[in-house]
Write a protein that holds these residues in place. Structure first.
Motif, mmCIF file in Angstrom:
data_model
loop_
_atom_site.group_PDB
_atom_site.id
_atom_site.type_symbol
_atom_site.label_atom_id
_atom_site.label_comp_id
_atom_site.label_asym_id
_atom_site.label_seq_id
_atom_site.Cartn_x
_atom_site.Cartn_y
_atom_site.Cartn_z
ATOM 1 N N ARG A 5 0.829 -1.208 0.000
ATOM 2 C CA ARG A 5 0.000 0.000 0.000
ATOM 3 C C ARG A 5 0.864 1.261 0.000
ATOM 4 N N GLU A 6 2.183 1.069 0.030
ATOM 5 C CA GLU A 6 3.123 2.188 -0.035
ATOM 6 C C GLU A 6 3.473 2.444 -1.497
ATOM 7 N N CYS A 7 3.356 3.680 -1.920
ATOM 8 C CA CYS A 7 3.488 4.051 -3.333
ATOM 9 C C CYS A 7 4.835 3.626 -3.934
ATOM 10 N N GLU A 8 5.932 3.902 -3.256
ATOM 11 C CA GLU A 8 7.248 3.577 -3.794
ATOM 12 C C GLU A 8 7.456 2.068 -3.908
ATOM 13 N N GLU A 9 7.024 1.336 -2.895
ATOM 14 C CA GLU A 9 7.161 -0.119 -2.929
ATOM 15 C C GLU A 9 6.241 -0.730 -3.987
ATOM 16 N N LEU A 10 5.038 -0.172 -4.133
ATOM 17 C CA LEU A 10 4.109 -0.645 -5.157
ATOM 18 C C LEU A 10 4.704 -0.439 -6.547
ATOM 19 N N ALA A 11 5.320 0.702 -6.783
ATOM 20 C CA ALA A 11 5.956 0.968 -8.076
ATOM 21 C C ALA A 11 7.078 -0.038 -8.336
ATOM 22 N N ALA A 12 7.838 -0.389 -7.313
ATOM 23 C CA ALA A 12 8.915 -1.373 -7.469
ATOM 24 C C ALA A 12 8.334 -2.754 -7.778
ATOM 25 N N GLN A 13 7.237 -3.125 -7.108
ATOM 26 C CA GLN A 13 6.583 -4.397 -7.407
ATOM 27 C C GLN A 13 6.105 -4.423 -8.850
ATOM 28 N N ALA A 14 5.485 -3.331 -9.283
ATOM 29 C CA ALA A 14 4.967 -3.256 -10.643
ATOM 30 C C ALA A 14 6.090 -3.389 -11.668
ATOM 31 N N GLU A 15 7.183 -2.684 -11.442
ATOM 32 C CA GLU A 15 8.307 -2.749 -12.378
ATOM 33 C C GLU A 15 8.936 -4.140 -12.381
ATOM 34 N N ALA A 16 9.054 -4.769 -11.221
ATOM 35 C CA ALA A 16 9.607 -6.124 -11.171
ATOM 36 C C ALA A 16 8.730 -7.093 -11.956
ATOM 37 N N LEU A 17 7.413 -6.990 -11.813
ATOM 38 C CA LEU A 17 6.513 -7.861 -12.575
ATOM 39 C C LEU A 17 6.647 -7.616 -14.071
ATOM 40 N N ARG A 18 6.740 -6.358 -14.464
ATOM 41 C CA ARG A 18 6.897 -6.023 -15.881
ATOM 42 C C ARG A 18 8.184 -6.637 -16.439
ATOM 43 N N LEU A 19 9.266 -6.495 -15.705
ATOM 44 C CA LEU A 19 10.547 -7.040 -16.162
ATOM 45 C C LEU A 19 10.539 -8.567 -16.163
ATOM 46 N N LEU A 20 9.956 -9.171 -15.140
ATOM 47 C CA LEU A 20 9.878 -10.636 -15.108
ATOM 48 C C LEU A 20 9.078 -11.164 -16.288
#
Length: 196
Positions: A5-20
């Motif tokens: 629910r933290e914006c910065e961590e959510l963005a990192a999760q999103a980018e990791a999924l995109r790259l994976l």
């Protein structure tokens, strides 16, 4: 809760999924920047970084034909897919792709404002597309706010991703012949950027 629910961590999760999602394409040295970007996202997780370093080294030094053959064995066939990358084969009876699960996933994409191109060969339940869709939803929350979308993201992940993706990565790790795919399997199995 699947997503932060933290914006910065959510963005990192999103980018990791995109790259994976990109790593499910055929292996080639052109994926090195993807692996290196993932290393940056996982920099606080020593084991994940070591796995990614091994993947990068494999892309640089191992025989590319062997990597491509392993990719085909795992995800394409022709006789058997060791690690089928399609949700319907895990979530639906009948051992076939393009069934009800695939149609429900395609409808969810459309509800989110996305659709596959008409000439796309892979069905909507392909793991790369699922990761990309989750990434898209998460980035939409980061960009536009909308805390109500968290439940939508979590529900989609729980219903169509988390119930079978660990098994996919386990099959990859067990069935791979190359260091690249063994490491990728372990990375996804033990360090997926979202979870229950």
């Amino acid at each position: 809760m699947v997503f932060s629910r933290e914006c910065e961590e959510l963005a990192a999760q999103a980018e990791a999924l995109r790259l994976l999602s990109l790593l499910f394409d055929g292996p080639s040295p052109s994926l090195l920047p993807v692996v290196e970007s993932l290393e940056g996202l996982y920099r606080g997780d020593r084991e994940a970084v070591e796995l990614l370093e091994g993947m990068a080294e494999s892309l640089e030094r191992d025989d590319l034909v062997a990597l491509q053959v392993d990719h085909a064995r795992l995800f394409i066939g022709p006789f058997q897919m060791i690690a089928p990358p399609y949700a319907s084969l895990y979530l639906e009876a009948g051992d076939r792709v393009d069934g009800e699960v695939t149609r429900r996933i395609a409808r969810r994409y459309a509800e989110g404002g996305l659709s596959l191109l008409p000439d796309e060969k892979r069905p909507a339940d392909y793991v790369g597309y699922l990761f990309e869709f989750l990434s898209y939803l998460a980035f939409e929350v980061v960009r536009k706010g909308g805390k109500g979308r968290f439940s939508e993201m979590d529900q989609f992940a729980e219903e169509y991703v988390l119930g079978w993706v660990p098994r996919l990565f386990g099959l990859m790790q067990e069935g791979a012949d190359t260091r690249y795919f063994k490491s990728f399997g372990k990375l996804g199995l033990e360090h997926l950027p979202v979870g229950l």
